[in-house]
Design a protein around this motif. Structure first.
Motif, short mmCIF file in Angstrom:
data_model
loop_
_atom_site.label_atom_id
_atom_site.label_comp_id
_atom_site.label_asym_id
_atom_site.label_seq_id
_atom_site.Cartn_x
_atom_site.Cartn_y
_atom_site.Cartn_z
N TYR A 161 -31.27 83.92 92.78
CA TYR A 161 -31.46 85.26 92.22
C TYR A 161 -32.36 86.16 93.06
O TYR A 161 -32.18 87.37 93.05
CB TYR A 161 -32.00 85.15 90.78
CG TYR A 161 -31.01 84.47 89.87
CD1 TYR A 161 -29.79 85.07 89.58
CD2 TYR A 161 -31.26 83.21 89.36
CE1 TYR A 161 -28.86 84.44 88.77
CE2 TYR A 161 -30.33 82.57 88.54
CZ TYR A 161 -29.13 83.19 88.25
OH TYR A 161 -28.21 82.57 87.47
N LEU A 172 -20.04 76.09 87.80
CA LEU A 172 -19.80 77.49 88.18
C LEU A 172 -18.31 77.81 88.24
O LEU A 172 -17.89 78.94 87.97
CB LEU A 172 -20.47 77.80 89.53
CG LEU A 172 -22.00 77.75 89.52
CD1 LEU A 172 -22.55 77.96 90.92
CD2 LEU A 172 -22.58 78.76 88.54
N TRP A 173 -17.50 76.82 88.58
CA TRP A 173 -16.05 77.00 88.59
C TRP A 173 -15.52 77.12 87.16
O TRP A 173 -14.67 77.97 86.88
CB TRP A 173 -15.39 75.84 89.32
CG TRP A 173 -13.90 75.92 89.36
CD1 TRP A 173 -13.13 76.75 90.13
CD2 TRP A 173 -12.99 75.12 88.59
NE1 TRP A 173 -11.79 76.52 89.88
CE2 TRP A 173 -11.67 75.52 88.93
CE3 TRP A 173 -13.15 74.11 87.65
CZ2 TRP A 173 -10.55 74.94 88.38
CZ3 TRP A 173 -12.01 73.53 87.10
CH2 TRP A 173 -10.73 73.95 87.47
N PHE A 217 -17.26 78.08 84.54
CA PHE A 217 -17.85 79.27 83.92
C PHE A 217 -18.20 80.30 84.99
O PHE A 217 -19.37 80.51 85.31
CB PHE A 217 -19.11 78.88 83.13
CG PHE A 217 -18.89 77.81 82.11
CD1 PHE A 217 -18.29 78.10 80.90
CD2 PHE A 217 -19.26 76.49 82.37
CE1 PHE A 217 -18.08 77.11 79.95
CE2 PHE A 217 -19.06 75.49 81.43
CZ PHE A 217 -18.46 75.79 80.22
N PRO A 218 -17.18 80.97 85.55
CA PRO A 218 -17.42 81.87 86.69
C PRO A 218 -18.30 83.08 86.35
O PRO A 218 -18.93 83.65 87.24
CB PRO A 218 -16.02 82.31 87.11
CG PRO A 218 -15.14 82.05 85.93
CD PRO A 218 -15.77 80.92 85.17
N ASP A 219 -18.36 83.47 85.11
CA ASP A 219 -19.17 84.63 84.72
C ASP A 219 -20.47 84.21 84.02
O ASP A 219 -21.06 84.98 83.27
CB ASP A 219 -18.36 85.55 83.79
CG ASP A 219 -17.13 86.11 84.48
OD1 ASP A 219 -17.23 86.41 85.69
OD2 ASP A 219 -16.09 86.25 83.81
N ALA A 220 -20.92 82.99 84.33
CA ALA A 220 -22.12 82.46 83.68
C ALA A 220 -23.34 83.29 84.05
O ALA A 220 -23.52 83.68 85.20
CB ALA A 220 -22.34 81.01 84.09
N GLY A 221 -24.17 83.54 83.06
CA GLY A 221 -25.43 84.24 83.29
C GLY A 221 -26.51 83.25 83.72
O GLY A 221 -26.27 82.04 83.78
#
Length: 148
Positions: free
Chosen positions: A37, A101-102, A104-108
């Motif tokens: 981040y 990440l694959w 949940f591609p839009d994971a916060g």
């Protein structure tokens, strides 16, 4: 009666391992978040780099405290085995993060950190077993016995 002292030794060993692991985990989580981040490094690469940063603490903590009386092979072989085991564990952790990440591609940030913590939990078990049975295997001879 022979089980009781063995159980006590295993509990002590596990407690020291988990303490070093907790410190290394904090180092890894902070590094992961700074890389991901703060520096916008890819998630899988952030995981790999953060794991490698925490690895330095893990080696010295486990060598000098957790497994200080174990490891009958030479230091060079021990370091090589440690690096191989941690390479495997780093790839396993990165693979779990990559899969998360694959999936949940839009994971916060919260879900990404949960995925990272799940990977850490799985890798801790694998790492303890490999440290115990591969890297720091066997009891080192005492210095008194070596001088005889």
């Amino acid at each position: 009666m022979t089980r009781h002292p063995r159980l006590r030794r295993l509990i002590g060993l596990s407690s020291r391992f988990l303490t070093i692991g907790a410190i290394s985990t904090l180092i890894e989580i902070v590094a992961f978040n700074i890389l991901l981040y703060g520096m916008h490094v890819d998630g899988v690469w952030s995981k790999i780099f953060a794991s490698l940063i925490a690895l330095v603490n893990a080696y010295f903590g486990n060598r000098e405290w957790t497994f200080k009386n174990r490891g009958k092979h030479g230091r060079m072989l021990e370091v090589i085995l440690f690096l191989i085991v941690n390479g495997i564990c780093t790839l396993l952790g990165a693979g779990i993060v990559g899969l998360g990440l694959w999936l949940f591609p839009d994971a916060g940030p919260l879900l990404v950190n949960v995925i990272n913590l799940v990977s850490i939990a799985i890798v801790v078990v694998v790492r303890f077993l490999l440290y115990h049975y591969v890297v720091f295997r066997g009891v080192r001879p005492s210095r008194v016995a070596e001088s005889d």
